[in-house]
Write a protein that holds these residues in place. Structure first.
Motif, PDB file in Angstrom:
ATOM      1  N   THR A  62       0.848  -1.181   0.000  1.00 58.71           N
ATOM      2  CA  THR A  62       0.000   0.000   0.000  1.00 58.71           C
ATOM      3  C   THR A  62       0.885   1.233   0.000  1.00 58.71           C
ATOM      4  O   THR A  62       1.968   1.238   0.575  1.00 58.71           O
ATOM      5  N   ILE A  63       0.415   2.271  -0.625  1.00 61.18           N
ATOM      6  CA  ILE A  63       1.065   3.572  -0.582  1.00 61.18           C
ATOM      7  C   ILE A  63       0.161   4.481   0.226  1.00 61.18           C
ATOM      8  O   ILE A  63      -1.054   4.498   0.013  1.00 61.18           O
ATOM      9  N   ILE A  64       0.739   5.219   1.194  1.00 57.90           N
ATOM     10  CA  ILE A  64      -0.069   6.162   1.950  1.00 57.90           C
ATOM     11  C   ILE A  64       0.230   7.581   1.485  1.00 57.90           C
ATOM     12  O   ILE A  64       1.337   7.895   1.060  1.00 57.90           O
ATOM     13  N   ILE A  65      -0.777   8.417   1.566  1.00 56.33           N
ATOM     14  CA  ILE A  65      -0.644   9.828   1.238  1.00 56.33           C
ATOM     15  C   ILE A  65      -1.122  10.589   2.462  1.00 56.33           C
ATOM     16  O   ILE A  65      -2.251  10.386   2.928  1.00 56.33           O
ATOM     17  N   VAL A  66      -0.250  11.417   3.022  1.00 50.99           N
ATOM     18  CA  VAL A  66      -0.571  12.159   4.237  1.00 50.99           C
ATOM     19  C   VAL A  66      -0.516  13.638   3.915  1.00 50.99           C
ATOM     20  O   VAL A  66       0.551  14.186   3.632  1.00 50.99           O
ATOM     21  N   ASP A  67      -1.667  14.274   3.930  1.00 52.70           N
ATOM     22  CA  ASP A  67      -1.765  15.695   3.611  1.00 52.70           C
ATOM     23  C   ASP A  67      -3.040  16.217   4.249  1.00 52.70           C
ATOM     24  O   ASP A  67      -4.072  15.564   4.170  1.00 52.70           O
ATOM     25  N   ASP A  68      -2.980  17.369   4.875  1.00 51.74           N
ATOM     26  CA  ASP A  68      -4.155  17.910   5.546  1.00 51.74           C
ATOM     27  C   ASP A  68      -5.040  18.746   4.628  1.00 51.74           C
ATOM     28  O   ASP A  68      -6.077  19.235   5.037  1.00 51.74           O
ATOM     29  N   GLU A  69      -4.648  18.897   3.378  1.00 57.91           N
ATOM     30  CA  GLU A  69      -5.427  19.706   2.441  1.00 57.91           C
ATOM     31  C   GLU A  69      -6.056  18.816   1.368  1.00 57.91           C
ATOM     32  O   GLU A  69      -5.369  18.213   0.552  1.00 57.91           O
ATOM     33  N   ALA A  70      -7.381  18.761   1.361  1.00 55.28           N
ATOM     34  CA  ALA A  70      -8.100  17.894   0.426  1.00 55.28           C
ATOM     35  C   ALA A  70      -7.812  18.266  -1.024  1.00 55.28           C
ATOM     36  O   ALA A  70      -7.693  17.395  -1.882  1.00 55.28           O
ATOM     37  N   HIS A  97      -3.980   4.478   0.785  1.00 54.58           N
ATOM     38  CA  HIS A  97      -4.640   4.864   2.028  1.00 54.58           C
ATOM     39  C   HIS A  97      -4.337   6.332   2.256  1.00 54.58           C
ATOM     40  O   HIS A  97      -3.171   6.739   2.199  1.00 54.58           O
ATOM     41  N   PHE A  98      -5.365   7.113   2.520  1.00 55.84           N
ATOM     42  CA  PHE A  98      -5.198   8.548   2.716  1.00 55.84           C
ATOM     43  C   PHE A  98      -5.381   8.900   4.183  1.00 55.84           C
ATOM     44  O   PHE A  98      -6.347   8.465   4.810  1.00 55.84           O
ATOM     45  N   CYS A  99      -4.457   9.661   4.721  1.00 60.94           N
ATOM     46  CA  CYS A  99      -4.537  10.152   6.093  1.00 60.94           C
ATOM     47  C   CYS A  99      -4.669  11.667   6.009  1.00 60.94           C
ATOM     48  O   CYS A  99      -3.692  12.361   5.716  1.00 60.94           O
ATOM     49  N   CYS A 100      -5.860  12.161   6.225  1.00 60.53           N
ATOM     50  CA  CYS A 100      -6.120  13.595   6.036  1.00 60.53           C
ATOM     51  C   CYS A 100      -6.405  14.326   7.342  1.00 60.53           C
ATOM     52  O   CYS A 100      -5.908  15.422   7.548  1.00 60.53           O
ATOM     53  N   SER A 131      -1.181   7.954  10.594  1.00 62.85           N
ATOM     54  CA  SER A 131      -0.387   7.212   9.612  1.00 62.85           C
ATOM     55  C   SER A 131       0.662   6.322  10.275  1.00 62.85           C
ATOM     56  O   SER A 131       1.021   5.284   9.733  1.00 62.85           O
ATOM     57  N   ILE A 132       1.142   6.707  11.448  1.00 67.08           N
ATOM     58  CA  ILE A 132       2.161   5.895  12.146  1.00 67.08           C
ATOM     59  C   ILE A 132       1.575   4.533  12.521  1.00 67.08           C
ATOM     60  O   ILE A 132       2.175   3.490  12.254  1.00 67.08           O
ATOM     61  N   GLU A 133       0.385   4.544  13.119  1.00 66.27           N
ATOM     62  CA  GLU A 133      -0.265   3.289  13.484  1.00 66.27           C
ATOM     63  C   GLU A 133      -0.616   2.476  12.242  1.00 66.27           C
ATOM     64  O   GLU A 133      -0.474   1.255  12.223  1.00 66.27           O
ATOM     65  N   TYR A 134      -1.069   3.154  11.195  1.00 71.35           N
ATOM     66  CA  TYR A 134      -1.420   2.449   9.969  1.00 71.35           C
ATOM     67  C   TYR A 134      -0.196   1.716   9.402  1.00 71.35           C
ATOM     68  O   TYR A 134      -0.277   0.545   9.035  1.00 71.35           O
ATOM     69  N   VAL A 135       0.938   2.405   9.345  1.00 75.89           N
ATOM     70  CA  VAL A 135       2.161   1.788   8.811  1.00 75.89           C
ATOM     71  C   VAL A 135       2.621   0.635   9.699  1.00 75.89           C
ATOM     72  O   VAL A 135       3.107  -0.382   9.204  1.00 75.89           O
ATOM     73  N   ALA A 136       2.447   0.767  10.991  1.00 75.31           N
ATOM     74  CA  ALA A 136       2.846  -0.302  11.912  1.00 75.31           C
ATOM     75  C   ALA A 136       2.020  -1.571  11.714  1.00 75.31           C
ATOM     76  O   ALA A 136       2.496  -2.671  12.003  1.00 75.31           O
ATOM     77  N   ASN A 137       0.797  -1.421  11.188  1.00 82.38           N
ATOM     78  CA  ASN A 137      -0.112  -2.563  11.089  1.00 82.38           C
ATOM     79  C   ASN A 137      -0.418  -3.027   9.670  1.00 82.38           C
ATOM     80  O   ASN A 137      -1.243  -3.921   9.484  1.00 82.38           O
ATOM     81  N   HIS A 138       0.209  -2.415   8.669  1.00 85.43           N
ATOM     82  CA  HIS A 138      -0.044  -2.775   7.275  1.00 85.43           C
ATOM     83  C   HIS A 138       1.267  -2.793   6.488  1.00 85.43           C
ATOM     84  O   HIS A 138       2.245  -2.168   6.881  1.00 85.43           O
ATOM     85  N   LYS A 139       1.238  -3.484   5.372  1.00 85.67           N
ATOM     86  CA  LYS A 139       2.408  -3.508   4.494  1.00 85.67           C
ATOM     87  C   LYS A 139       2.365  -2.256   3.611  1.00 85.67           C
ATOM     88  O   LYS A 139       1.683  -2.208   2.599  1.00 85.67           O
ATOM     89  N   VAL A 140       3.103  -1.246   4.026  1.00 82.28           N
ATOM     90  CA  VAL A 140       3.146   0.020   3.297  1.00 82.28           C
ATOM     91  C   VAL A 140       4.513   0.133   2.645  1.00 82.28           C
ATOM     92  O   VAL A 140       5.539   0.026   3.314  1.00 82.28           O
ATOM     93  N   VAL A 141       4.528   0.337   1.339  1.00 81.89           N
ATOM     94  CA  VAL A 141       5.797   0.388   0.613  1.00 81.89           C
ATOM     95  C   VAL A 141       6.308   1.808   0.413  1.00 81.89           C
ATOM     96  O   VAL A 141       7.499   2.018   0.219  1.00 81.89           O
ATOM     97  N   ALA A 142       5.390   2.785   0.451  1.00 84.34           N
ATOM     98  CA  ALA A 142       5.805   4.167   0.225  1.00 84.34           C
ATOM     99  C   ALA A 142       4.842   5.126   0.906  1.00 84.34           C
ATOM    100  O   ALA A 142       3.672   4.800   1.129  1.00 84.34           O
ATOM    101  N   ALA A 143       5.357   6.311   1.213  1.00 88.33           N
ATOM    102  CA  ALA A 143       4.533   7.359   1.812  1.00 88.33           C
ATOM    103  C   ALA A 143       4.838   8.675   1.128  1.00 88.33           C
ATOM    104  O   ALA A 143       6.013   9.038   0.959  1.00 88.33           O
ATOM    105  N   PHE A 144       3.806   9.363   0.730  1.00 89.86           N
ATOM    106  CA  PHE A 144       3.920  10.721   0.200  1.00 89.86           C
ATOM    107  C   PHE A 144       3.455  11.647   1.311  1.00 89.86           C
ATOM    108  O   PHE A 144       2.297  11.563   1.742  1.00 89.86           O
TER     109      PHE A 144
END
Length: 89
Positions: A6-14, A32-35, A41-54
């Protein structure tokens, strides 16, 4: 067949997320989007196979650089890319 990550995207602006989604996302990954709260996102990465984060650099509660350190602490193999805010804003 290897499990895709999974790739996560963390940004507070929609609006920034929408722009990123339409121009960059590859259909070969799950996203997976963390808005609302970047710290989630820290807990999400700890519990899922995340390959990249933007990561956005400027966010409430934690900045992108600090968040990158935390994500790397819980997943040493994650790839981090910073997505700075639109300079026109």
């Amino acid at each position: 067949m290897a499990e895709k990550g999974t790739i996560i995207i963390v940004d507070d602006e929609a609006q920034a997320l929408e722009s990123f989604m339409t121009s960059t996302l590859d259909k070969g990954f799950d996203y997976h989007f963390c808005c609302e709260n970047p710290l989630e996102s820290i807990e999400y990465v700890a519990n899922h196979k995340v390959v990249a984060a933007f990561l956005d650099i400027r966010m409430p509660n934690i900045d992108g650089v600090e968040l990158a350190h935390e994500l790397l602490r819980v997943s040493k193999d994650i790839r981090i890319t910073f997505t700075p805010a639109n300079p026109a804003n």
